[in-house]
Design a protein around this motif. Structure first.
Motif, short mmCIF file in Angstrom:
data_model
loop_
_atom_site.label_atom_id
_atom_site.label_comp_id
_atom_site.label_asym_id
_atom_site.label_seq_id
_atom_site.Cartn_x
_atom_site.Cartn_y
_atom_site.Cartn_z
N ASN A 164 -34.67 -136.32 -64.01
CA ASN A 164 -34.20 -135.78 -62.73
C ASN A 164 -35.10 -136.24 -61.58
O ASN A 164 -36.31 -136.30 -61.72
N GLU B 285 -34.36 -126.18 -61.43
CA GLU B 285 -33.11 -126.04 -60.65
C GLU B 285 -33.15 -124.70 -59.93
O GLU B 285 -32.67 -123.68 -60.39
N LYS C 9 -25.03 -134.87 -66.30
CA LYS C 9 -24.40 -133.70 -65.67
C LYS C 9 -25.09 -133.41 -64.35
O LYS C 9 -26.20 -133.90 -64.09
N ASN C 10 -24.46 -132.61 -63.52
CA ASN C 10 -25.06 -132.08 -62.28
C ASN C 10 -25.39 -133.14 -61.23
O ASN C 10 -26.16 -132.87 -60.32
N ALA C 11 -24.85 -134.35 -61.35
CA ALA C 11 -25.16 -135.38 -60.35
C ALA C 11 -24.22 -135.24 -59.16
O ALA C 11 -23.00 -135.10 -59.33
N ASN C 12 -24.80 -135.28 -57.95
CA ASN C 12 -23.92 -135.22 -56.78
C ASN C 12 -23.26 -136.57 -56.52
O ASN C 12 -22.25 -136.65 -55.82
N ASN D 243 -21.49 -138.53 -63.51
CA ASN D 243 -21.29 -137.43 -64.45
C ASN D 243 -20.39 -137.85 -65.61
O ASN D 243 -19.42 -138.58 -65.45
N GLY E 294 -29.58 -135.66 -61.06
CA GLY E 294 -28.86 -134.91 -62.09
C GLY E 294 -29.72 -134.93 -63.34
O GLY E 294 -30.94 -135.06 -63.25
#
Ligand SMILES: [Zn+2]
Length: 298
Positions: free
Chosen positions: A104, A154, A76-79, A84, A66
């Motif tokens: 990232n 991304e 943000k955007n972390a699986n 998050n 992320g």
């Protein structure tokens, strides 16, 4: 001494590198699931253990799935969704009592390959990570190119470029859109495509073994995958024109790719020639943790 930490969804790995890039020690633990505070404590403990083992201190870089939003200072955007909304860099700095660089994980892979991997010495390295998902990272002069919103690279949720009629609107993606590159060029996407066309539920590795054994359905799946990956890569080349393209993630083990892919990129590149090398990542699964260590290069 540089310490790198690769914070993955299932495991957290840490490494200490000498100035020459030799791995001095390596440690790995299972990621505490859905427990942010336990994860921060675990990372701090790994660093402390490494330093105790080697009898010296180091810089600390951390790769995460992320990014830390410049707008909020929060992940943000972390699986790994429990990351998050957390101020990870501040929390790690407090736990370790020193500055910590967080980047990232795909950018870490690009940095690792740019510093002493498949892109050694190249000014601009673009690294595509083709695994469960599909993403990419960028390194310029050996440093991560993070971008204004920390989303540079991304790529997986851009649409498949130059789609054929049978590729529109494309499979539904977890991000809410349809036809994202990730739904075609990830290992999961390749397997799903094979299943849609043949009804066979096989993973990417099994499909490749069948192709090598002469199975025409598997050959067709590979050919469709190649064409789609070629277009997806060409789209990046037309914007960034990297010096080296590196492939990482599970699908980078498909050895045929390195001979087959350039000819599927070239027709979509706006140039009289396409000569960019496409190489397998040299450090493989260790690229993330090595790149995190190399976040401190000066
Ligand atoms: Zn998507």
């Amino acid at each position: 001494m540089r310490i790198g930490v690769d914070w993955g969804g299932t495991k957290i790995e840490a490494i200490a590198l000498s100035d020459a890039g030799a791995a001095l020690v390596r440690k790995r633990i299972a990621t505490p699931q859905h427990d942010y505070d336990a994860c921060v404590a675990a990372v701090a403990r790994l660093v402390v253990e490494i330093e105790a083992t080697l009898g010296r201190t180091g810089t600390v870089g951390v790769g995460i799935p992320g990014a830390i939003s410049p707008a909020t200072g929060l992940v943000k955007n972390a699986n790994s969704i429990w990351l998050n909304g957390r101020p990870l860099d501040a929390d790690l700095e407090r736990a370790l009592g020193r500055p910590v660089r967080v980047e990232n994980d795909a950018n870490c892979l690009a940095v690792s390959e740019a510093v002493d991997g498949a892109g050694t010495g190249a000014a601009v390295v673009w690294a595509a990570v083709l695994g469960t998902g599909a993403g990419s990272g960028l390194a310029v002069q050996g440093r991560a190119l993070a971008g204004r919103h920390r989303i540079a690279g991304e790529w997986g949720h851009n649409p498949l470029p130059w789609p054929g009629d049978d590729e529109r609107p494309g499979p539904r993606c977890y991000c809410g859109r349809r036809g994202c590159l990730e739904t075609f060029v990830s290992g999961t996407g390749l397997a799903a495509d094979h299943q849609r066309r043949t009804g066979q539920a096989l993973d990417a590795e099994a499909i490749m073994s069948r192709m090598r054994a002469g199975d025409p359905d598997a050959r067709r799946t590979y050919d469709l995958f190649l064409g789609r990956l070629g277009r997806g890569v060409a789209h990046v080349v037309n914007i960034l024109d990297p010096d080296v393209i590196v492939l990482g993630g599970g699908l980078s083990d498909i050895d045929e790719l390195y001979a087959d892919l350039p000819a599927r990129i070239a027709p979509f590149v706006f140039s009289d020639a396409f000569e960019t090398p496409v190489r397998k990542s040299r450090h493989g699964p260790s690229s993330g943790v090595r790149g995190a260590a190399w976040l401190w290069t000066e």
